[in-house]
Design a protein around this motif. Structure first.
Motif, PDB file in Angstrom:
ATOM      1  N   PHE A   1      64.913  53.059  18.677  1.00  0.00           N
ATOM      2  CA  PHE A   1      63.731  53.210  17.905  1.00  0.00           C
ATOM      3  C   PHE A   1      63.720  52.959  16.655  1.00  0.00           C
ATOM      4  CE2 PHE A   1      59.774  55.865  16.979  1.00  0.00           C
ATOM      5  CZ  PHE A   1      58.788  54.858  17.300  1.00  0.00           C
ATOM      6  N   HIS A   2      63.121  52.016  16.035  1.00  0.00           N
ATOM      7  CA  HIS A   2      63.019  51.820  14.530  1.00  0.00           C
ATOM      8  C   HIS A   2      64.586  51.795  13.918  1.00  0.00           C
ATOM      9  CE1 HIS A   2      58.896  52.710  14.451  1.00  0.00           C
ATOM     10  NE2 HIS A   2      58.893  53.980  14.301  1.00  0.00           N
ATOM     11  N   GLN A   3      65.281  51.023  14.677  1.00  0.00           N
ATOM     12  CA  GLN A   3      66.892  51.228  14.126  1.00  0.00           C
ATOM     13  C   GLN A   3      67.009  50.709  12.845  1.00  0.00           C
ATOM     14  OE1 GLN A   3      69.698  50.465  17.083  1.00  0.00           O
ATOM     15  NE2 GLN A   3      71.392  50.014  15.733  1.00  0.00           N
ATOM     16  N   VAL A   4      66.697  49.567  12.523  1.00  0.00           N
ATOM     17  CA  VAL A   4      67.162  49.200  11.039  1.00  0.00           C
ATOM     18  C   VAL A   4      66.608  49.879  10.019  1.00  0.00           C
ATOM     19  CG1 VAL A   4      67.005  47.379   9.326  1.00  0.00           C
ATOM     20  CG2 VAL A   4      67.135  46.809  12.197  1.00  0.00           C
ATOM     21  N   LYS A   5      65.202  50.513  10.031  1.00  0.00           N
ATOM     22  CA  LYS A   5      64.605  51.368   9.151  1.00  0.00           C
ATOM     23  C   LYS A   5      65.375  52.589   8.941  1.00  0.00           C
ATOM     24  CE  LYS A   5      60.184  49.262   9.569  1.00  0.00           C
ATOM     25  NZ  LYS A   5      58.886  49.474  10.468  1.00  0.00           N
ATOM     26  N   ARG A   6      65.963  53.107  10.299  1.00  0.00           N
ATOM     27  CA  ARG A   6      66.574  54.323  10.121  1.00  0.00           C
ATOM     28  C   ARG A   6      68.049  54.255   9.788  1.00  0.00           C
ATOM     29  NH1 ARG A   6      65.945  55.934  16.090  1.00  0.00           N
ATOM     30  NH2 ARG A   6      66.836  57.889  15.549  1.00  0.00           N
TER      31      ARG A   6
ATOM     32  N   ARG B   1      60.461  45.452  21.495  1.00  0.00           N
ATOM     33  CA  ARG B   1      59.555  45.764  20.347  1.00  0.00           C
ATOM     34  C   ARG B   1      59.685  45.455  18.964  1.00  0.00           C
ATOM     35  NH1 ARG B   1      55.231  49.744  21.984  1.00  0.00           N
ATOM     36  NH2 ARG B   1      55.210  49.583  24.208  1.00  0.00           N
ATOM     37  N   LEU B   2      58.766  44.994  18.268  1.00  0.00           N
ATOM     38  CA  LEU B   2      59.025  45.151  16.842  1.00  0.00           C
ATOM     39  C   LEU B   2      58.056  46.008  16.296  1.00  0.00           C
ATOM     40  CD1 LEU B   2      59.549  41.158  15.857  1.00  0.00           C
ATOM     41  CD2 LEU B   2      61.244  42.873  15.954  1.00  0.00           C
ATOM     42  N   ASP B   3      58.147  46.618  15.353  1.00  0.00           N
ATOM     43  CA  ASP B   3      57.189  47.532  14.687  1.00  0.00           C
ATOM     44  C   ASP B   3      55.958  46.663  14.180  1.00  0.00           C
ATOM     45  OD1 ASP B   3      59.095  49.504  14.837  1.00  0.00           O
ATOM     46  OD2 ASP B   3      59.887  49.401  13.081  1.00  0.00           O
ATOM     47  N   LYS B   4      54.741  47.621  14.186  1.00  0.00           N
ATOM     48  CA  LYS B   4      53.805  46.915  13.763  1.00  0.00           C
ATOM     49  C   LYS B   4      53.801  46.024  12.420  1.00  0.00           C
ATOM     50  CE  LYS B   4      48.794  47.953  12.920  1.00  0.00           C
ATOM     51  NZ  LYS B   4      47.949  49.242  12.714  1.00  0.00           N
ATOM     52  N   ASP B   5      54.793  46.533  11.640  1.00  0.00           N
ATOM     53  CA  ASP B   5      54.874  45.840  10.314  1.00  0.00           C
ATOM     54  C   ASP B   5      55.963  44.994  10.063  1.00  0.00           C
ATOM     55  OD1 ASP B   5      56.587  47.729  10.191  1.00  0.00           O
ATOM     56  OD2 ASP B   5      56.314  48.513   8.495  1.00  0.00           O
ATOM     57  N   THR B   6      56.677  44.885  11.253  1.00  0.00           N
ATOM     58  CA  THR B   6      57.763  43.929  11.494  1.00  0.00           C
ATOM     59  C   THR B   6      57.173  42.274  11.590  1.00  0.00           C
ATOM     60  OG1 THR B   6      59.237  45.716  11.952  1.00  0.00           O
ATOM     61  CG2 THR B   6      60.266  43.522  12.099  1.00  0.00           C
ATOM     62  N   GLU B   7      58.041  41.318  11.108  1.00  0.00           N
ATOM     63  CA  GLU B   7      57.687  40.007  11.608  1.00  0.00           C
ATOM     64  C   GLU B   7      58.717  39.425  12.297  1.00  0.00           C
ATOM     65  OE1 GLU B   7      55.660  39.398   6.966  1.00  0.00           O
ATOM     66  OE2 GLU B   7      56.949  37.990   7.860  1.00  0.00           O
TER      67      GLU B   7
ATOM     68  N   TYR C   1      60.443  45.611   3.823  1.00  0.00           N
ATOM     69  CA  TYR C   1      60.247  44.391   4.333  1.00  0.00           C
ATOM     70  C   TYR C   1      61.097  43.788   5.563  1.00  0.00           C
ATOM     71  CZ  TYR C   1      59.523  39.361   5.352  1.00  0.00           C
ATOM     72  OH  TYR C   1      59.289  38.161   6.011  1.00  0.00           O
ATOM     73  N   LEU C   2      60.492  43.539   6.988  1.00  0.00           N
ATOM     74  CA  LEU C   2      61.569  43.543   7.684  1.00  0.00           C
ATOM     75  C   LEU C   2      61.184  42.244   8.846  1.00  0.00           C
ATOM     76  CD1 LEU C   2      64.305  44.471   9.128  1.00  0.00           C
ATOM     77  CD2 LEU C   2      62.945  46.137  10.506  1.00  0.00           C
ATOM     78  N   LYS C   3      62.121  41.300   9.089  1.00  0.00           N
ATOM     79  CA  LYS C   3      61.739  40.127   9.901  1.00  0.00           C
ATOM     80  C   LYS C   3      62.932  39.906  10.654  1.00  0.00           C
ATOM     81  CE  LYS C   3      61.165  35.364   8.995  1.00  0.00           C
ATOM     82  NZ  LYS C   3      61.039  34.014   8.011  1.00  0.00           N
TER      83      LYS C   3
HETATM   84  N1  URA Z   1      64.302  47.965  13.528  1.00  0.00           N
HETATM   85  C1  URA Z   1      63.234  48.494  13.038  1.00  0.00           C
HETATM   86  O1  URA Z   1      63.269  49.512  12.073  1.00  0.00           O
HETATM   87  N2  URA Z   1      61.975  48.032  13.100  1.00  0.00           N
HETATM   88  C2  URA Z   1      61.947  46.696  13.999  1.00  0.00           C
HETATM   89  O2  URA Z   1      60.717  46.272  14.232  1.00  0.00           O
HETATM   90  C3  URA Z   1      63.180  46.434  14.546  1.00  0.00           C
HETATM   91  C4  URA Z   1      64.093  46.884  14.447  1.00  0.00           C
END
Ligand code: URA
Length: 259
Positions: A199-204, A109-115, A215-217
């Protein structure tokens, strides 16, 4: 049941999904004897067939059905990484409907706002290989982070950071690409490679160090790189080279449809 353990499907559904016409047109075609299944003219457009096994001919043309499909999608923001959703558009809504017969699903999964890079396939084994927590398949993201990302975060990420639920991440490689001074404060452009997929790893991870991803891609998953020439929101099937990288050479060849 087919070789893949699927149930059979209505003949007219298989054919309409493959672009052979509407249900009404196919009804007419079947009535005219234009569809042959295993050597016999089909009588009922609703008959059940196994498109992987049954030899289906439409006006003398043998239907070439493949077992697996592999699609690289440049996911746009605003769609959810799911096969269905009661509220939002899903990544499957972006595909031509002729692909839906293969029942593709997003690999992770990518978050809804992730590209960015999202692989869609019906190959459960490959999906498992890419997603299994034990395989630690690297995923690389590019992000804009509000604030100044420094060598201190690079070091913290390389050691693993503690998320809000107490989980300590595996070491991750953070690279600072640039820091822009803006009227509303600094904005850092970074690249981050993680080896798991919480879940939401990069943002967290950034929240854990007091910073916010704006912004996340995703640009890479395992050895598969996002094709930057693919416009956002569009997709293409993987090339032979990309399939070979994933250990699937020849995987998209049509099935022979011979029993
Ligand atoms: N990490 C995030 O926070 N969001 C994603 O969509 C993917 C990885």
């Amino acid at each position: 049941m087919s070789a893949k353990g699927r149930t059979t499907q209505r003949l007219d559904k298989v054919l309409s999904n493959m672009g052979y016409g509407s249900r009404a047109e196919l009804k007419k075609l079947v009535k005219q004897g234009g569809v042959v299944v295993n050597g016999l003219p089909a009588k009922d457009p609703g008959m059940h067939v196994d498109p992987y096994r049954d030899v289906i001919e439409v006006e003398g043309e043998k239907l070439l059905y493949r077992e697996f499909i592999y699609i690289m999608l440049h996911k746009p923001p605003g769609v959810v990484s799911a096969t269905e959703d009661s509220r939002d558009r899903t990544v499957l809504d972006l595909l031509d409907k002729s692909y839906l017969i293969y029942e593709p699903f997003p690999v992770g999964r990518l978050d809804k706002d992730t590209e960015g890079l999202l692989l869609l396939t019906n190959d459960g084994k490959l999906a498992h290989e890419l997603l299994s927590p034990r395989k630690h398949v690297p995923k690389t993201y590019e992000a804009d982070v509000a604030g100044r990302v420094t060598e201190s975060e690079v070091r913290l990420f390389s050691e693993g950071v503690t998320l809000d639920d107490g989980y300590v991440t595996l070491p991750a490689e953070l690279t600072i690409l640039s820091v822009e001074e803006r009227d509303d404060g600094p904005l850092s452009k970074i690249s981050l490679t993680i080896h798991e997929g919480k879940f939401h790893q990069v943002k967290r991870m950034f929240e854990a160090v007091g910073q916010k991803v704006v912004y996340l891609k995703r640009v890479r998953m395992g050895e598969l790189m996002l094709d930057e020439s693919l416009p956002i929101g569009s997709y293409r099937e993987l090339t032979e080279d990309e399939l070979a990288i994933l250990g699937k050479p020849g995987a998209m060849d049509p099935l022979d449809n011979k029993k």
